[in-house]
Design an enzyme around this catalytic site. Structure first.
Site, short mmCIF file in Angstrom:
data_model
loop_
_atom_site.label_atom_id
_atom_site.label_comp_id
_atom_site.label_asym_id
_atom_site.label_seq_id
_atom_site.Cartn_x
_atom_site.Cartn_y
_atom_site.Cartn_z
CE LYS A 91 38.30 15.75 1.25
NZ LYS A 91 37.70 17.01 1.59
CG HIS A 128 40.65 16.80 5.81
ND1 HIS A 128 39.89 17.95 5.86
CD2 HIS A 128 41.49 16.88 6.87
CE1 HIS A 128 40.26 18.68 6.91
NE2 HIS A 128 41.22 18.04 7.54
CG HIS A 162 42.41 21.36 2.74
ND1 HIS A 162 43.08 20.45 3.51
CD2 HIS A 162 41.11 20.97 2.75
CE1 HIS A 162 42.22 19.55 3.96
NE2 HIS A 162 41.03 19.84 3.51
CG ASP A 234 38.38 23.58 2.50
OD1 ASP A 234 37.25 23.06 2.37
OD2 ASP A 234 39.11 23.39 3.49
O1 DOR Z 1 37.45 24.23 7.83
C1 DOR Z 1 36.89 23.34 7.25
N1 DOR Z 1 35.57 23.40 6.98
N2 DOR Z 1 37.60 22.27 6.88
C2 DOR Z 1 37.01 21.19 6.36
O2 DOR Z 1 37.70 20.25 6.06
C3 DOR Z 1 35.54 21.12 6.21
C4 DOR Z 1 34.97 22.45 6.10
C5 DOR Z 1 33.46 22.46 6.27
O3 DOR Z 1 32.79 21.64 5.64
O4 DOR Z 1 32.95 23.28 7.03
ZN ZN Z 2 36.89 21.06 2.47
#
Ligand code: DOR
Ligand code: ZN
Length: 322
Positions: A91, A128, A162, A234
């Site tokens: 990732k 991401h 996402h 996600d």
């Molecule tokens: O909103 C999010 N929360 N986006 C992410 O990419 C990570 C995730 C998290 O780990 O809390």
């Molecule tokens: Zn994520």
């Protein structure tokens, strides 16, 4: 409605007590899930992978397949060889873009030799994809990077995680080696749900939910059943007190199948493709043989799971997981 081997291609389960509370919400609905490595500290070594997998399996038992991800570093060939049989993908988070994502890699083009090795060993790269530009443009601005990677590294399978915009919904069907995951929240919510009325902190996440035109493009893409497109929740739980300090992440795990059953009602074969078949075919995935049955009965989403408020807390659904 029976769903065979549902797989969540993008899941955050955290660690310790939080993991024990949130993971059963996924294992009761899914045969397997791709586990994100943005823990504290992040998962970057074989030892870290095996330890985290063991922590997960202690809670999940045998009837669930965790597919492990590693936080991409400037790995050597030896390190990649050691990891390859124990992970699903690597990732990449642009430095500091979201929760626990300080990687030290500023630009993905700086580590092309590592990416060539991923292609050589057939390890997918999951991204991401956001710049550090202005909030609503971050994802669109990343699109040229996705295209450049897809063209420069035709033997590397790249996953756009996402996706949240019309532009990326269009990009998702353009290259064979450029796949996409779509969340429940980007499929159903817009900025109006987040902050059009009273601010709803439980709908704050990265990338942010966007405009109705973006949501509609994602809905059309998902309903097309295109082979490149897979479900990845996600689901990202944060304790309530942290949400009020600005933590980004939507905890959707408890409501996924009832919500998707409503969204796909009358088109169940497309749901099967989105939530399992496409992933299995794209990556030759092996997960436990688990089918999940949904019955057409009223079900109310929980208001709290431990210290976390789920997406659609308290909402009524027409389908319930049996
Ligand atoms: O909103 C999010 N929360 N986006 C992410 O990419 C990570 C995730 C998290 O780990 O809390
Ligand atoms: Zn994520």
């Amino acid at each position: 409605m029976i769903i065979n081997k549902p797989i969540d291609m993008h899941l955050h389960v955290r660690q310790g007590d939080m993991l024990k509370k949130v993971l059963p919400e996924t294992t009761s609905q899914f045969a397997g899930a791709v586990i994100m490595p943005n823990t504290i500290p992040p998962i970057t070594t074989l030892e870290g992978v095996l330890k985290y997998k063991e922590e997960i399996q202690k809670v999940s038992g045998e009837n669930f397949t965790p597919l492990m991800d590693v936080f991409l570093q400037d790995f050597t060939e030896e390190e990649i060889r050691a990891l390859k049989d124990n992970i699903f993908a690597m990732k990449f988070y642009p430095d500091g873009i979201t929760t626990n994502s300080e990687s030290g890699i500023n630009s993905i083009e700086d580590i092309y030799p590592t990416l060539e090795l991923l292609a050589k060993y057939n390890i997918p790269l999951s991204i991401h994809g956001e710049t550090n530009g202005s909030m609503l443009n971050r994802e669109r601005e990343f699109a040229p990077t996705y295209e450049k990677l897809a063209r420069d590294l035709p033997n590397l399978t790249i996953m756009m995680e996402h996706i949240s915009t019309k532009e990326l919904a269009e990009l998702a069907t353009k290259y064979d080696n450029l796949k996409a995951t779509v969340t429940l929240h980007h499929l159903l919510l817009t900025l109006d749900d987040l902050c059009g009325g009273a601010l709803n902190v439980h709908y704050f996440c990265k990338p942010t939910v966007k405009l109705a035109t973006d949501r509609d493009a994602l809905q059309e893409l998902v309903k097309s059943g295109h082979k490149n497109v897979m479900f990845g929740s996600d689901s990202a739980p944060h304790p309530l007190k942290n949400k009020f300090k600005g933590a980004a992440g939507i905890f959707s795990a408890p409501v996924i199948l009832p919500a998707l059953a409503e969204f796909f009602e009358g088109d169940e074969s497309k749901l099967q493709r989105f939530i399992s078949d496409n992933a299995i075919n794209n990556f030759n995935l092996n997960v436990v043989d688990k089918s999940v049955e949904l019955v057409e009965e009223e079900w109310v989403a929980p208001r709290m799971v431990g210290e976390v408020v789920p997406m659609f807390a308290g909402k009524r659904f027409n389908w319930r997981v049996k």
